[in-house]
Motif scaffolding. Structure first.
Motif, PDB file in Angstrom:
ATOM      1  N   LEU A  88       1.633  59.986  -9.830  1.00 26.73           N
ATOM      2  CA  LEU A  88       2.569  61.104  -9.892  1.00 26.73           C
ATOM      3  C   LEU A  88       2.734  61.654  -8.483  1.00 26.73           C
ATOM      4  CD1 LEU A  88       0.748  61.228 -12.668  1.00 26.73           C
ATOM      5  CD2 LEU A  88       2.069  63.282 -13.026  1.00 26.73           C
ATOM      6  N   VAL A  89       3.960  61.681  -7.988  1.00 24.23           N
ATOM      7  CA  VAL A  89       4.266  62.330  -6.719  1.00 24.23           C
ATOM      8  C   VAL A  89       4.895  63.660  -7.089  1.00 24.23           C
ATOM      9  CG1 VAL A  89       5.509  62.193  -4.533  1.00 24.23           C
ATOM     10  CG2 VAL A  89       4.668  60.084  -5.631  1.00 24.23           C
ATOM     11  N   LEU A 132      11.576  62.639  -3.083  1.00 25.52           N
ATOM     12  CA  LEU A 132      10.827  62.096  -4.215  1.00 25.52           C
ATOM     13  C   LEU A 132      11.255  60.661  -4.514  1.00 25.52           C
ATOM     14  CD1 LEU A 132      10.662  65.213  -6.539  1.00 25.52           C
ATOM     15  CD2 LEU A 132       8.695  64.000  -5.546  1.00 25.52           C
ATOM     16  N   ALA A 133      12.559  60.409  -4.502  1.00 32.85           N
ATOM     17  CA  ALA A 133      13.052  59.052  -4.758  1.00 32.85           C
ATOM     18  C   ALA A 133      12.542  58.089  -3.690  1.00 32.85           C
ATOM     19  CB  ALA A 133      14.582  59.047  -4.808  1.00 32.85           C
ATOM     20  N   GLU A 134      12.551  58.520  -2.436  1.00 35.12           N
ATOM     21  CA  GLU A 134      12.054  57.681  -1.346  1.00 35.12           C
ATOM     22  C   GLU A 134      10.557  57.426  -1.501  1.00 35.12           C
ATOM     23  OE1 GLU A 134      11.384  57.966   3.459  1.00 35.12           O
ATOM     24  OE2 GLU A 134      13.117  58.994   2.613  1.00 35.12           O
ATOM     25  N   SER A 135       9.809  58.455  -1.876  1.00 40.12           N
ATOM     26  CA  SER A 135       8.366  58.307  -2.056  1.00 40.12           C
ATOM     27  C   SER A 135       8.033  57.323  -3.174  1.00 40.12           C
ATOM     28  CB  SER A 135       7.728  59.664  -2.349  1.00 40.12           C
ATOM     29  OG  SER A 135       7.754  60.490  -1.207  1.00 40.12           O
ATOM     30  N   ALA A 151       4.986  54.562 -11.021  1.00 41.07           N
ATOM     31  CA  ALA A 151       5.072  55.726 -10.137  1.00 41.07           C
ATOM     32  C   ALA A 151       6.244  56.597 -10.579  1.00 41.07           C
ATOM     33  CB  ALA A 151       5.262  55.290  -8.687  1.00 41.07           C
ATOM     34  N   GLY A 152       6.056  57.897 -10.522  1.00 41.06           N
ATOM     35  CA  GLY A 152       7.108  58.837 -10.878  1.00 41.06           C
ATOM     36  C   GLY A 152       7.130  59.997  -9.904  1.00 41.06           C
ATOM     37  N   GLY A 153       8.320  60.568  -9.714  1.00 47.35           N
ATOM     38  CA  GLY A 153       8.482  61.722  -8.846  1.00 47.35           C
ATOM     39  C   GLY A 153       8.795  62.953  -9.679  1.00 47.35           C
ATOM     40  N   PHE A 154       8.112  64.045  -9.393  1.00 45.54           N
ATOM     41  CA  PHE A 154       8.205  65.258 -10.201  1.00 45.54           C
ATOM     42  C   PHE A 154       8.364  66.481  -9.315  1.00 45.54           C
ATOM     43  CE2 PHE A 154       5.757  62.038 -12.276  1.00 45.54           C
ATOM     44  CZ  PHE A 154       6.186  62.050 -13.590  1.00 45.54           C
TER      45      PHE A 154
END
Length: 167
Positions: A88-89, A132-135, A151-154
Motif C-alpha cells: 500500500l502506497v 501515486l500512479a507513478e509510485s 501494489a495499490g495507491g491510496f
C-alpha cells in the motif's frame, strides 16, 4: 553511558512498554504479507488504519510517502525475504510536501535554519494522484519485485481517517 534527561520521558515509557512485550523471538516477517509506504506525518497510524498490529506489516516512511530508490530496495527485500505480497502506497490530505512548491519548501527551511536550502532537493509533490500512479508503476515494473505482488495507491484523509483507493 549516562541517561540523558532530554530522552528520560521516552525511556521511561519504553520500560513500561517492555514489561509486557510480546514480540520477543519473532522472526520479523510481515505476518499479514503487507508493506505500507507512507508519509512521516504523525497523524498517520499506519497499522491501525488498516486493522493490523505490530508484526503484521513492514512500514516504510518518508516525507510525502514517496517510492524512492531506498523504498524500492526495502520492497525487494520484503518481497523476497519477509513475506510481503501486497504493498500500500499511502499519501495523505493536507500534506506539507503536497501543499507547497519545491522553492517554497526550500525557502521555509532556509528561513528556519538561517542557511540557504536551495541546494537540497526536498521532493515537493505537485499532483498526489499522479505521484501515486507513478509510485505504483515503479513497484509493478521493478525487475526484482515479483509480478505476483499487488501494489495499490491510496489517499488518506487526515480529517476522517478514511482511505481512498486511487490506483
Amino acid at each position: 553511558m549516562a541517561e540523558n534527561s532530554d530522552f528520560a520521558d521516552l525511556l521511561d515509557a519504553n520500560r513500561a512498554y517492555a514489561q509486557d512485550f510480546a514480540l520477543g523471538g519473532f522472526d520479523g516477517v510481515a505476518r499479514a504479507g503487507v508493506a505500507i509506504v507512507t508519509c512521516m506525518d504523525s497523524r498517520i497510524d499506519p497499522l491501525r488504519m488498516v486493522g493490523l498490529s505490530a508484526g503484521d506489516a513492514k512500514i516504510l516512511r518518508n516525507p510525502g510517502g514517496r517510492v524512492t530508490d531506498q523504498v524500492l530496495v526495502a520492497l525487494v527485500l520484503g518481497t523476497h525475504l519477509l513475506n510481503v505480497d501486497r504493498v500500500l502506497v499511502i499519501e495523505h490530505t493536507r500534506c506539507a510536501m503536497a501543499s507547497a512548491s519545491e522553492q517554497e519548501l526550500q525557502g521555509r527551511i532556509g528561513a528556519s535554519s538561517g542557511t540557504d536550502a536551495t541546494w537540497m532537493s526536498l521532493g515537493a509533490i505537485t499532483d498526489q494522484r499522479a505521484e501515486l500512479a507513478e509510485s505504483v508503476h515503479k513497484i509493478a515494473s521493478h525487475p526484482l519485485i515479483p509480478d505476483t505482488v499487488k501494489a495499490g495507491g491510496f489517499l488518506y484523509d487526515v480529517d476522517t481517517g478514511l482511505l481512498e483507493h486511487v490506483v
